[in-house]
Design an enzyme around this catalytic site. Structure first.
Site, PDB file in Angstrom:
ATOM      1  N   ASN A 211     -66.747  -9.493 -25.061  1.00  0.00           N
ATOM      2  CA  ASN A 211     -67.584  -8.285 -25.084  1.00  0.00           C
ATOM      3  C   ASN A 211     -67.535  -7.658 -26.465  1.00  0.00           C
ATOM      4  O   ASN A 211     -66.898  -8.187 -27.375  1.00  0.00           O
ATOM      5  CB  ASN A 211     -67.133  -7.304 -23.995  1.00  0.00           C
ATOM      6  CG  ASN A 211     -65.669  -6.918 -24.139  1.00  0.00           C
ATOM      7  OD1 ASN A 211     -65.252  -6.345 -25.135  1.00  0.00           O
ATOM      8  ND2 ASN A 211     -64.864  -7.282 -23.135  1.00  0.00           N
ATOM      9  N   ASP A 288     -63.765  -9.030 -16.782  1.00  0.00           N
ATOM     10  CA  ASP A 288     -63.577  -8.995 -15.332  1.00  0.00           C
ATOM     11  C   ASP A 288     -63.455 -10.399 -14.739  1.00  0.00           C
ATOM     12  O   ASP A 288     -62.779 -10.593 -13.722  1.00  0.00           O
ATOM     13  CB  ASP A 288     -64.749  -8.269 -14.670  1.00  0.00           C
ATOM     14  CG  ASP A 288     -64.760  -6.782 -14.997  1.00  0.00           C
ATOM     15  OD1 ASP A 288     -63.662  -6.204 -15.106  1.00  0.00           O
ATOM     16  OD2 ASP A 288     -65.852  -6.213 -15.161  1.00  0.00           O
ATOM     17  N   PRO A 316     -57.165 -10.723 -13.282  1.00  0.00           N
ATOM     18  CA  PRO A 316     -56.279  -9.700 -12.714  1.00  0.00           C
ATOM     19  C   PRO A 316     -56.666  -8.309 -13.199  1.00  0.00           C
ATOM     20  O   PRO A 316     -57.152  -8.135 -14.315  1.00  0.00           O
ATOM     21  CB  PRO A 316     -54.893 -10.104 -13.236  1.00  0.00           C
ATOM     22  CG  PRO A 316     -55.160 -10.938 -14.446  1.00  0.00           C
ATOM     23  CD  PRO A 316     -56.441 -11.655 -14.170  1.00  0.00           C
ATOM     24  N   ILE A 318     -55.355  -5.285 -14.596  1.00  0.00           N
ATOM     25  CA  ILE A 318     -54.095  -4.937 -15.260  1.00  0.00           C
ATOM     26  C   ILE A 318     -53.675  -3.510 -14.962  1.00  0.00           C
ATOM     27  O   ILE A 318     -52.534  -3.245 -14.575  1.00  0.00           O
ATOM     28  CB  ILE A 318     -54.224  -5.163 -16.786  1.00  0.00           C
ATOM     29  CG1 ILE A 318     -54.506  -6.639 -17.074  1.00  0.00           C
ATOM     30  CG2 ILE A 318     -52.951  -4.703 -17.500  1.00  0.00           C
ATOM     31  CD1 ILE A 318     -54.835  -6.930 -18.540  1.00  0.00           C
ATOM     32  N   LYS A 352     -57.847   3.322  -8.123  1.00  0.00           N
ATOM     33  CA  LYS A 352     -56.733   2.636  -8.766  1.00  0.00           C
ATOM     34  C   LYS A 352     -55.485   3.501  -8.881  1.00  0.00           C
ATOM     35  O   LYS A 352     -54.486   3.097  -9.451  1.00  0.00           O
ATOM     36  CB  LYS A 352     -57.162   2.126 -10.149  1.00  0.00           C
ATOM     37  CG  LYS A 352     -58.317   1.134 -10.071  1.00  0.00           C
ATOM     38  CD  LYS A 352     -58.612   0.483 -11.399  1.00  0.00           C
ATOM     39  CE  LYS A 352     -59.762  -0.513 -11.270  1.00  0.00           C
ATOM     40  NZ  LYS A 352     -60.017  -1.264 -12.516  1.00  0.00           N
TER      41      LYS A 352
END
Length: 416
Positions: A211, A288, A316, A318, A352
């Protein structure tokens, strides 16, 4: 200590007074310490020293006019105000100090002062009786109440022959005081782990998915945390940035590399200073997904292959993983979005179980991935609701220092 001025942006406002001649040496000393300097001169200052002299020493055009058509086409005074890490007025005459207190904005210097959200300082220089006058003393009390740093004045024989307080400090004294403005103890005793930059997910030996993240925000935060007294471990994806002073850097490539490095660094931080003294800041733009299989040889384009299919698997998470640890640090996430920025950020904060989240709109060219500036909104859980702080557009270095203060406030409110 002067190393703290490396890469700092000092906006120097020069006002009228014989002490203006010292600004030539002051600029040279600031640049010797690694700072970049831009200069604003009042009309009176130009009677004592020429703009050409200060331009030659600073390496930048000297700014003198509020209504300069070329500069104002790009809102020059606003851009100058945003550019600065520290706005220093030296010498600061009695008249200028009075106008700064009153909020007057009738020239370039005073207009930039009002528009500037960075640290500010004044170095007074005037006749000893002018300095002792109750009006001047009241003005200094006002500036101090506004958390403006006051450099001096010194005492001694003055140009007029008087003896007393009112002399401009010597350039090296001012440079040392400028460096002190970038010293903070807000995170002393903490260990901060920061992830920054992009990750690269290999497709074959020569291709990868990635990205546009530059890593600039994460590196600015690493520097700001170190300035605030923290021990800093920076987990960096592939970027072209120099390691900030007093920061331990670990370079990684893929998301799984970054996860392993972050998990280990957080474990070490918690073991060293305890979970309540540890912080994890996830600024990295982690991919992702990654290819399910990485080709051992470069994938060749066939004559009849108009399409190619890649199967991707999820990487994952993180920041969620670290936030879910039994012995967890304070965790701050980032949300770089292109639409519905605040809604996505608040969802991520709750889902999260983060302590803070900072979000910005990366679809904007002026504050996107490659920009030197940023503007952010920060959210955190607060009772049954959500706390909020809006950080107006400024350099990423300035935004980073504001984020450090928010972190320190949250740590304090948590009793850590």
């Amino acid at each position: 200590m002067l190393a703290r001025l490396s890469q700092k942006r000092i906006l120097l406002g020069v006002t009228g007074g014989i002490a203006a001649y010292k600004c030539a040496d002051l600029i040279r000393r600031l640049r010797d310490a690694g700072a970049e300097v831009q200069v604003i001169m009042t009309a009176a200052a130009q009677e004592f020293i020429t703009p050409l002299t200060l331009q030659a020493l600073s390496g930048n055009t000297v700014h003198t006019d509020l209504l300069d058509p070329k500069a104002e086409a790009a809102m020059g005074h606003i851009e100058l105000a945003r550019w600065a890490d520290l706005f220093l007025v030296a010498p600061a005459s009695a008249d200028t100090i009075a106008r700064l207190c009153q909020g007057v904005a009738n020239d370039l210097l005073t207009t930039c002062w009002l528009a500037c959200g960075a640290r500010k300082a004044v170095a007074p220089a005037m006749n000893q009786q002018m300095w002792l006058d109750p009006a001047t003393q009241n003005n200094m009390i006002t500036l101090q109440a506004r958390e403006i740093a006051i450099f001096g004045p010194g005492s001694g024989v003055q140009a007029c022959g008087d003896v007393g307080a009112g002399r401009l400090l010597e350039p090296l004294e001012i440079v040392a005081l400028c460096a002190e403005q970038f010293a903070s103890h807000a995170l002393t005793g903490r260990h901060v782990v920061i992830s920054a930059g992009p990750t690269r997910e290999a497709v074959d030996p020569v291709r990868y998915l990635s990205n546009h993240s530059s890593g600039k925000m994460g590196f600015a935060l690493a520097e700001a945390c170190a300035e605030a007294g923290a021990r800093v471990t920076l987990i960096a994806g592939p970027v072209n940035l120099a390691t900030p002073d007093r920061v331990q850097r670990i370079d990684v490539v893929s998301a799984r590399d970054m996860q392993a490095a972050c998990e280990l660094a957080v474990t070490d931080a918690v073991a060293a200073v305890g979970a309540e003294q540890s912080v994890f800041i996830a600024t990295a733009a982690v991919a992702d997904y990654r290819p399910a299989q990485v080709a051992e040889q470069k994938i060749k384009k066939g004559d009849k292959d108009d399409e190619i299919t890649l199967t991707l698997v999820k990487n994952p998470d993180i920041v969620a993983g670290i936030a879910a640890r039994a012995e967890r640090p304070l965790v701050m996430g980032f949300a770089a979005e292109t639409h519905a920025v605040e809604a996505y950020a608040q969802d991520k904060l709750a889902r999260k179980k983060l302590d803070l989240i900072a979000c910005n709109d990366v679809s904007r060219a002026d504050i996107g991935f490659q920009s030197d500036d940023n503007a952010m909104t920060v959210f955190w859980p607060m009772g049954d609701g959500v706390g909020r702080a809006d950080l107006a557009k400024a350099s990423k270095a300035q935004i980073a220092r504001q984020l450090v203060q928010l972190l320190a406030d949250r740590l304090s409110s948590a009793g850590a």
